[in-house]
Enzyme design. Sequence first.
Site, PDB file in Angstrom:
ATOM      1  CG  ASP A  23      -1.383   0.900   0.700  1.00 53.21           C
ATOM      2  OD1 ASP A  23      -2.249   1.461  -0.001  1.00 53.21           O
ATOM      3  OD2 ASP A  23      -2.007   1.546   1.709  1.00 53.21           O
ATOM      4  CB  SER A  24       0.292   5.017  -1.375  1.00 51.69           C
ATOM      5  OG  SER A  24      -0.860   4.661  -0.699  1.00 51.69           O
ATOM      6  CB  CYS A  86      -2.849   1.421  -2.698  1.00 53.66           C
ATOM      7  SG  CYS A  86      -2.497   2.619  -3.194  1.00 53.66           S
ATOM      8  CD  GLU A 165      -2.821   8.322   6.776  1.00 56.92           C
ATOM      9  OE1 GLU A 165      -1.906   8.624   6.674  1.00 56.92           O
ATOM     10  OE2 GLU A 165      -2.935   7.119   6.202  1.00 56.92           O
ATOM     11  CB  CYS A 197      -9.510   5.088  -1.124  1.00 56.43           C
ATOM     12  SG  CYS A 197      -8.589   5.488   0.511  1.00 56.43           S
ATOM     13  CG  HIS A 199      -7.249   5.286   4.606  1.00 60.09           C
ATOM     14  ND1 HIS A 199      -6.507   5.106   3.674  1.00 60.09           N
ATOM     15  CD2 HIS A 199      -6.301   6.045   5.544  1.00 60.09           C
ATOM     16  CE1 HIS A 199      -5.375   5.432   3.694  1.00 60.09           C
ATOM     17  NE2 HIS A 199      -5.023   5.873   4.879  1.00 60.09           N
TER      18      HIS A 199
END
Length: 285
Positions: A23-24, A86, A165, A197, A199
């Site tokens: 993932d990024s 990602c 985040e 996404c 997240h």
Amino acid sequence: MNGITYSPQDLQDKSRLPIGVFDSGVGGLTIVKEIMDFLPQESVIYLGDTARVPYGTKSQPTVLKFTTQAIEFFNTRGIKMLLIACNTSSSLALPYLKDGLDFPVYGVIDPGVSEALNVTRIGRIGVIGTRATISSRIYEMRLKQQRGEVEVFSYPCPLFVPLIEEGWIDDPVTYKVAKRYLDNFKRHGIDTLILGCTHYPLIKNVIRQVIGKHVALVDSARTLVREIKNKLKILNLENKGGSLRYEFYVSDEPEQFKKLGSFFLGREIKSVKRVELEEYKGCMK
Ligand code: DGL
């Protein structure tokens, strides 16, 4: 090969090797969590490119370069398959990777697409993701390729990633931002929304409250891991005897990742190592 930490038996028997998850940043841990819960016999090597996150604001050549450097990192570790958690890399890089890698690579787009087509009753599907994912129009193209008559409505939600985040999960600010973004869907009458996404599954409750119970939420991380269970079986790669381990690598400060990562994973991450991804050449078509 540099850095391999597996025993000779593990390397001889591919099924004992870990699954790579890329993932990024920290968001791909939603996939690791699914693996821990759903495939508890499988080992994992996780790489988060925390030095260069976010990918969602970057151009296609940049995301492709970063992703191929990550793949080269996994090449040096020994894995049996790679999951690109990602959505941005899955959209902008996965379609352009060269053939003939030592392991199969799976992204999150196709599982999300199949799941959305399974659950929609009226064929009106919403997609949310980073700006890069939404601009690529990959979800829309794949959905229409498989079922020409579906209507697809896509909107980027760039503020979700920093809010999550920050740990603002059940927060009035996140709720307000969600309302502002998701009100876009009101006039489209969707019955299914793809959370495009890494997240977004973390704020599923907020999204559900805002969008309403009548809209099915598609979580690609869940769907991908369920598909992987089948793929491991078909490819005869299920880990039956190898030791179980989880390794975490990042391209920036490990401490921050440990803290936020433990929150994403719902369990403590004890050790995180740093790697210099810039040193990897990258491999493209
Ligand atoms: N992992 C990214 C994705 O799923 C979100 C964070 C970023 O922009 O890098 O698209």
